[in-house]
Design a protein around this motif. Structure first.
Motif, PDB file in Angstrom:
ATOM      1  N   GLU A 115       0.738  -1.648  -0.330  1.00  0.00           N
ATOM      2  CA  GLU A 115      -0.312   0.312  -0.093  1.00  0.00           C
ATOM      3  C   GLU A 115       0.875   1.145   0.057  1.00  0.00           C
ATOM      4  O   GLU A 115       0.134   2.230  -1.090  1.00  0.00           O
ATOM      5  N   ARG A 116       1.742   1.273   0.194  1.00  0.00           N
ATOM      6  CA  ARG A 116       2.755   2.437   0.561  1.00  0.00           C
ATOM      7  C   ARG A 116       3.191   2.960  -0.187  1.00  0.00           C
ATOM      8  O   ARG A 116       3.709   3.905  -0.443  1.00  0.00           O
ATOM      9  N   ARG A 117       4.726   2.200  -0.991  1.00  0.00           N
ATOM     10  CA  ARG A 117       5.273   2.256  -2.060  1.00  0.00           C
ATOM     11  C   ARG A 117       4.494   1.696  -3.193  1.00  0.00           C
ATOM     12  O   ARG A 117       4.909   1.996  -4.524  1.00  0.00           O
ATOM     13  N   THR A 118       4.261   0.152  -3.543  1.00  0.00           N
ATOM     14  CA  THR A 118       3.867  -0.050  -4.788  1.00  0.00           C
ATOM     15  C   THR A 118       3.075   0.143  -5.569  1.00  0.00           C
ATOM     16  O   THR A 118       3.205   0.806  -6.720  1.00  0.00           O
ATOM     17  N   LEU A 119       1.651   0.407  -4.647  1.00  0.00           N
ATOM     18  CA  LEU A 119       0.531   1.191  -5.343  1.00  0.00           C
ATOM     19  C   LEU A 119       0.474   2.435  -5.707  1.00  0.00           C
ATOM     20  O   LEU A 119       0.075   3.225  -6.082  1.00  0.00           O
ATOM     21  N   ARG A 120       2.031   2.983  -4.607  1.00  0.00           N
ATOM     22  CA  ARG A 120       1.887   4.385  -5.407  1.00  0.00           C
ATOM     23  C   ARG A 120       2.810   4.744  -6.696  1.00  0.00           C
ATOM     24  O   ARG A 120       2.563   5.329  -7.380  1.00  0.00           O
ATOM     25  N   LEU A 121       4.047   4.030  -6.791  1.00  0.00           N
ATOM     26  CA  LEU A 121       4.440   3.502  -8.248  1.00  0.00           C
ATOM     27  C   LEU A 121       3.786   3.657  -9.027  1.00  0.00           C
ATOM     28  O   LEU A 121       3.711   3.594 -10.268  1.00  0.00           O
ATOM     29  N   VAL A 122       2.249   2.545  -9.572  1.00  0.00           N
ATOM     30  CA  VAL A 122       1.242   1.742  -9.824  1.00  0.00           C
ATOM     31  C   VAL A 122       0.436   3.974 -10.638  1.00  0.00           C
ATOM     32  O   VAL A 122       0.672   3.137 -11.243  1.00  0.00           O
ATOM     33  N   ALA A 123       0.306   4.192  -9.205  1.00  0.00           N
ATOM     34  CA  ALA A 123      -0.350   5.720  -9.768  1.00  0.00           C
ATOM     35  C   ALA A 123       0.591   5.752 -10.906  1.00  0.00           C
ATOM     36  O   ALA A 123      -0.003   7.200 -11.293  1.00  0.00           O
ATOM     37  N   ARG A 124       1.521   6.430 -10.050  1.00  0.00           N
ATOM     38  CA  ARG A 124       3.203   7.624 -10.563  1.00  0.00           C
ATOM     39  C   ARG A 124       3.113   6.889 -12.495  1.00  0.00           C
ATOM     40  O   ARG A 124       3.586   8.256 -13.048  1.00  0.00           O
ATOM     41  N   TYR A 125       3.578   5.599 -12.505  1.00  0.00           N
ATOM     42  CA  TYR A 125       4.056   5.697 -13.484  1.00  0.00           C
ATOM     43  C   TYR A 125       3.458   4.718 -14.590  1.00  0.00           C
ATOM     44  O   TYR A 125       3.751   3.795 -15.901  1.00  0.00           O
ATOM     45  N   ALA A 126       2.824   3.571 -14.283  1.00  0.00           N
ATOM     46  CA  ALA A 126       1.962   2.423 -14.678  1.00  0.00           C
ATOM     47  C   ALA A 126       1.044   2.484 -15.373  1.00  0.00           C
ATOM     48  O   ALA A 126      -0.264   3.616 -15.420  1.00  0.00           O
ATOM     49  N   ASP A 127       0.716   0.974 -16.601  1.00  0.00           N
ATOM     50  CA  ASP A 127      -0.193   1.186 -16.733  1.00  0.00           C
ATOM     51  C   ASP A 127      -1.261   0.448 -16.985  1.00  0.00           C
ATOM     52  O   ASP A 127      -2.947   0.117 -17.155  1.00  0.00           O
ATOM     53  N   ALA A 128      -1.296  -0.487 -15.464  1.00  0.00           N
ATOM     54  CA  ALA A 128      -1.620  -1.769 -15.147  1.00  0.00           C
ATOM     55  C   ALA A 128      -0.916  -2.089 -13.592  1.00  0.00           C
ATOM     56  O   ALA A 128       0.043  -2.016 -13.506  1.00  0.00           O
ATOM     57  N   CYS A 129      -1.488  -2.614 -13.382  1.00  0.00           N
ATOM     58  CA  CYS A 129      -1.382  -3.609 -12.019  1.00  0.00           C
ATOM     59  C   CYS A 129      -1.547  -4.828 -11.829  1.00  0.00           C
ATOM     60  O   CYS A 129      -2.756  -5.156 -12.719  1.00  0.00           O
ATOM     61  N   ASN A 130      -0.972  -5.647 -11.339  1.00  0.00           N
ATOM     62  CA  ASN A 130      -0.981  -7.050 -10.540  1.00  0.00           C
ATOM     63  C   ASN A 130      -1.441  -7.115  -9.376  1.00  0.00           C
ATOM     64  O   ASN A 130      -0.263  -6.544  -9.002  1.00  0.00           O
ATOM     65  N   LEU A 131      -2.467  -7.092  -9.101  1.00  0.00           N
ATOM     66  CA  LEU A 131      -3.108  -7.529  -7.138  1.00  0.00           C
ATOM     67  C   LEU A 131      -2.673  -8.767  -6.914  1.00  0.00           C
ATOM     68  O   LEU A 131      -2.575 -10.174  -7.654  1.00  0.00           O
ATOM     69  N   TYR A 132      -2.630  -9.401  -5.609  1.00  0.00           N
ATOM     70  CA  TYR A 132      -2.853 -10.653  -5.182  1.00  0.00           C
ATOM     71  C   TYR A 132      -4.538 -10.945  -4.852  1.00  0.00           C
ATOM     72  O   TYR A 132      -5.095  -9.968  -4.236  1.00  0.00           O
ATOM     73  N   ALA A 133      -5.410 -11.446  -5.864  1.00  0.00           N
ATOM     74  CA  ALA A 133      -6.659 -11.859  -5.459  1.00  0.00           C
ATOM     75  C   ALA A 133      -6.654 -12.663  -4.434  1.00  0.00           C
ATOM     76  O   ALA A 133      -7.095 -14.055  -4.466  1.00  0.00           O
ATOM     77  N   ALA A 134      -6.831 -12.108  -3.161  1.00  0.00           N
ATOM     78  CA  ALA A 134      -6.268 -12.832  -2.183  1.00  0.00           C
ATOM     79  C   ALA A 134      -7.695 -12.933  -0.924  1.00  0.00           C
ATOM     80  O   ALA A 134      -8.206 -12.811  -0.468  1.00  0.00           O
ATOM     81  N   GLY A 135      -8.843 -12.145  -2.244  1.00  0.00           N
ATOM     82  CA  GLY A 135     -10.200 -12.641  -1.461  1.00  0.00           C
ATOM     83  C   GLY A 135     -11.056 -11.215  -2.434  1.00  0.00           C
ATOM     84  O   GLY A 135     -10.046 -10.665  -2.400  1.00  0.00           O
ATOM     85  N   PRO A 136     -12.408 -10.770  -2.341  1.00  0.00           N
ATOM     86  CA  PRO A 136     -12.665  -9.961  -3.302  1.00  0.00           C
ATOM     87  C   PRO A 136     -12.541  -9.061  -1.641  1.00  0.00           C
ATOM     88  O   PRO A 136     -12.486  -7.818  -2.626  1.00  0.00           O
TER      89      PRO A 136
END
Length: 215
Positions: A115-136
């Motif tokens: 939550e602190r760094r990976t998803l911030r990098l997604v918001a800043r640089y990425a066209d797509a993300c890949n999360l862990y489908a550990a439950g809805p």
């Protein structure tokens, strides 16, 4: 982008020098007619790194290297051929010939849901993300965090493709399809299945494609 993307899901940032990685993806993009995607993450699998003799660096440093790598790739795929001076990487030139065919550049997917760094990098640089489908509920929460990072970065949340890696057994097709429908309703457009260590599971997963496609 037409056709299916060609990519790893995902390469670890410490496995390749970012200048070479940018050229590898650009060359793949040219050879594939504009279908390459950079899938990258912070190299979480230390057993693999040690097994292959890749130096293991602290987690914080891996994230620092990940952000520098993303910046280098963006610079090499753009118009700026000048130097790059970072904390971990120094490039005298960021020349990338042949240039990628994809315009404005190949897509970038970042794997992980920290939550602190990976998803911030997604918001800043990425066209797509890949999360862990550990439950809805888990995925819904991570997407809410991503949305907040997008707001902070001035990024349109809806421009990011949301994908996830399904980590539960898929022996019960009905259970899987019910879960897949829930993920689709959250905005997940692609589920990757972890069947690499079980060829029979991969065959069973292939049987799901016609039933899952409408989702």
């Amino acid at each position: 982008m037409s056709g299916e993307r060609l990519a790893t899901l995902v390469t670890g940032v410490v496995y390749r020098h970012p200048g070479l990685l940018a050229k590898i993806v650009a060359t793949l993009d040219v050879l594939s007619g504009g279908r390459a995607q950079l899938g990258i993450g912070a190299s979480w699998y230390e057993r693999e790194q040690r097994g292959l003799g890749v130096p293991v660096v602290p987690l914080g440093e891996r994230f620092d290297r990940l952000e520098e790598t993303l910046r280098i790739c963006l610079q090499m795929w753009g118009e700026d051929n000048g130097p790059f001076h970072g904390e971990h990487y120094q490039l005298d030139e960021t020349l990338c010939v042949p240039a990628p065919l994809t315009r404005p550049r190949p897509d970038i997917l970042i794997g992980g849901d920290g939550e602190r760094r990976t998803l911030r990098l997604v918001a800043r640089y990425a066209d797509a993300c890949n999360l862990y489908a550990a439950g809805p509920e888990h995925v819904a929460h991570k997407l809410d965090v991503l949305r907040r990072h997008c707001d902070a970065e001035g990024r349109d949340y809806d421009t990011i493709r949301k994908t996830a890696t399904y980590i539960e057994p898929i022996d019960d097709h009905d259970v899987f399809l019910a879960a897949a429908e829930q993920y689709a309703n959250l905005g997940i457009s692609l589920l990757d299945l972890t069947t690499i260590h079980d060829p029979a599971a991969a065959e069973r997963a292939a049987e799901l494609i016609p039933r899952a496609a409408p989702l």
